[in-house]
Design an enzyme around this catalytic site. Structure first.
Site, PDB file in Angstrom:
ATOM      1  N   CYS A  41       0.839  -1.196   0.000  1.00 31.11           N
ATOM      2  CA  CYS A  41       0.000   0.000   0.000  1.00 31.11           C
ATOM      3  C   CYS A  41       0.882   1.256   0.000  1.00 31.11           C
ATOM      4  CB  CYS A  41      -0.913   0.009   1.228  1.00 31.11           C
ATOM      5  SG  CYS A  41      -2.079   1.407   1.246  1.00 31.11           S
ATOM      6  N   ASP A  43       0.383   3.807   1.725  1.00 34.09           N
ATOM      7  CA  ASP A  43       0.307   4.399   3.065  1.00 34.09           C
ATOM      8  C   ASP A  43       1.695   4.788   3.591  1.00 34.09           C
ATOM      9  OD1 ASP A  43       0.151   4.536   6.047  1.00 34.09           O
ATOM     10  OD2 ASP A  43      -1.943   4.004   5.672  1.00 34.09           O
ATOM     11  N   ARG A  45       2.833   5.116   6.434  1.00 31.24           N
ATOM     12  CA  ARG A  45       3.312   4.422   7.641  1.00 31.24           C
ATOM     13  C   ARG A  45       3.868   3.033   7.338  1.00 31.24           C
ATOM     14  NH1 ARG A  45      -2.447   4.797  10.331  1.00 31.24           N
ATOM     15  NH2 ARG A  45      -2.844   4.140   8.192  1.00 31.24           N
ATOM     16  N   HIS A  97      -2.110  -3.965   5.085  1.00 33.46           N
ATOM     17  CA  HIS A  97      -1.864  -3.522   6.460  1.00 33.46           C
ATOM     18  C   HIS A  97      -3.185  -3.192   7.147  1.00 33.46           C
ATOM     19  CE1 HIS A  97      -2.549   0.886   5.828  1.00 33.46           C
ATOM     20  NE2 HIS A  97      -2.364   0.518   4.585  1.00 33.46           N
ATOM     21  N   CYS A 100      -5.974   0.232   7.018  1.00 35.74           N
ATOM     22  CA  CYS A 100      -5.781   0.731   5.658  1.00 35.74           C
ATOM     23  C   CYS A 100      -6.954   1.639   5.277  1.00 35.74           C
ATOM     24  CB  CYS A 100      -5.686  -0.442   4.683  1.00 35.74           C
ATOM     25  SG  CYS A 100      -5.425   0.071   2.966  1.00 35.74           S
TER      26      CYS A 100
HETATM   27 CO    CO Z   1      -3.450   1.186   3.010  1.00 40.85          CO
END
Ligand code: CO
Length: 208
Positions: A41, A43, A45, A97, A100
């Site tokens: 992803c 993302d 993090r 994750h 998400c």
């Molecule tokens: Co995500």
């Protein structure tokens, strides 16, 4: 973080690497031979290399919203093709994750414009696994399970491609479904039985 900070960090990083090995970047420039294709992803993090402890040159990486493998997405299809056919990777990982945002948005009915068709693929995962998901009454547990099932279905999408099917039968490439738990920092192997899945979908998706 400002752009100035980034360039200053970069200069410090180059210095650090060269202090250990003066040919570090010269060697990197010679080529790559990664054994793993990682699809994760976007993302901020979920930092692919850092969470795996992978060094430059070790993993071929593709990231998008909610780690999707859509057959109409030329980008992910090209990444898979290049990694399998030209880089001869031994493993393909789809890493989702918990928490998400993409998966969360797909569980909601808000109209998100251009994001709708992308997130629709996650709604399709929900539909395929509706019986299991609808039986989960705890919302957070349902959310986490959809993250896991989405990873599993994206792995199945990887296995639907002709090049992965070919590599699966010849070199024995392996597909892995993982989830990164932001709350604990731990990487979780979903231990999906891909042999069983390949057998089950072969009648429909097999390409020789
Ligand atoms: Co995500």
């Amino acid at each position: 973080m400002t752009a100035d900070q980034i360039f200053s960090n970069n200069r410090a990083w180059v210095k650090e690497k060269l202090a250990v090995d003066e040919h570090y970047f010269e060697n990197l420039s010679k080529g790559q031979n990664p054994e793993i294709l990682y699809i994760g992803c976007s993302d901020s993090r979920v930092t692919a290399e850092e969470l795996m402890g992978a060094k430059p040159g070790e993993t071929f990486i593709h990231r998008n919203i909610a780690n999707m493998v859509s057959n109409l997405d030329l980008s992910s299809m090209s990444v898979i093709n290049y990694a399998v056919v030209y880089l001869n990777v031994k493993h393909i990982v789809v890493c989702g994750h918990y928490y998400c945002g993409g998966v969360k948005a797909a569980m909601d009915s808000t109209d998100l414009g251009i994001l709708n068709p992308w997130l629709r693929n996650i709604r399709d995962v929900y539909r395929i696994h509706k019986t299991e998901l609808s039986a989960i009454t705890n919302e957070e547990e349902k959310y986490k399970r959809l993250v896991e099932l989405n990873v599993q279905e994206q792995c199945v999408n990887v296995l639907k491609t002709a090049e992965v099917q070919h590599a699966y039968r010849t070199t024995g490439i392996t597909v892995h479904g993982w989830v990164f738990d932001i709350k604990s920092g731990k990487l979780i192997d979903l231990n999906v039985d891909f042999h069983a899945i390949v057998e089950r979908i072969a009648e429909i998706y097999r390409i020789d």
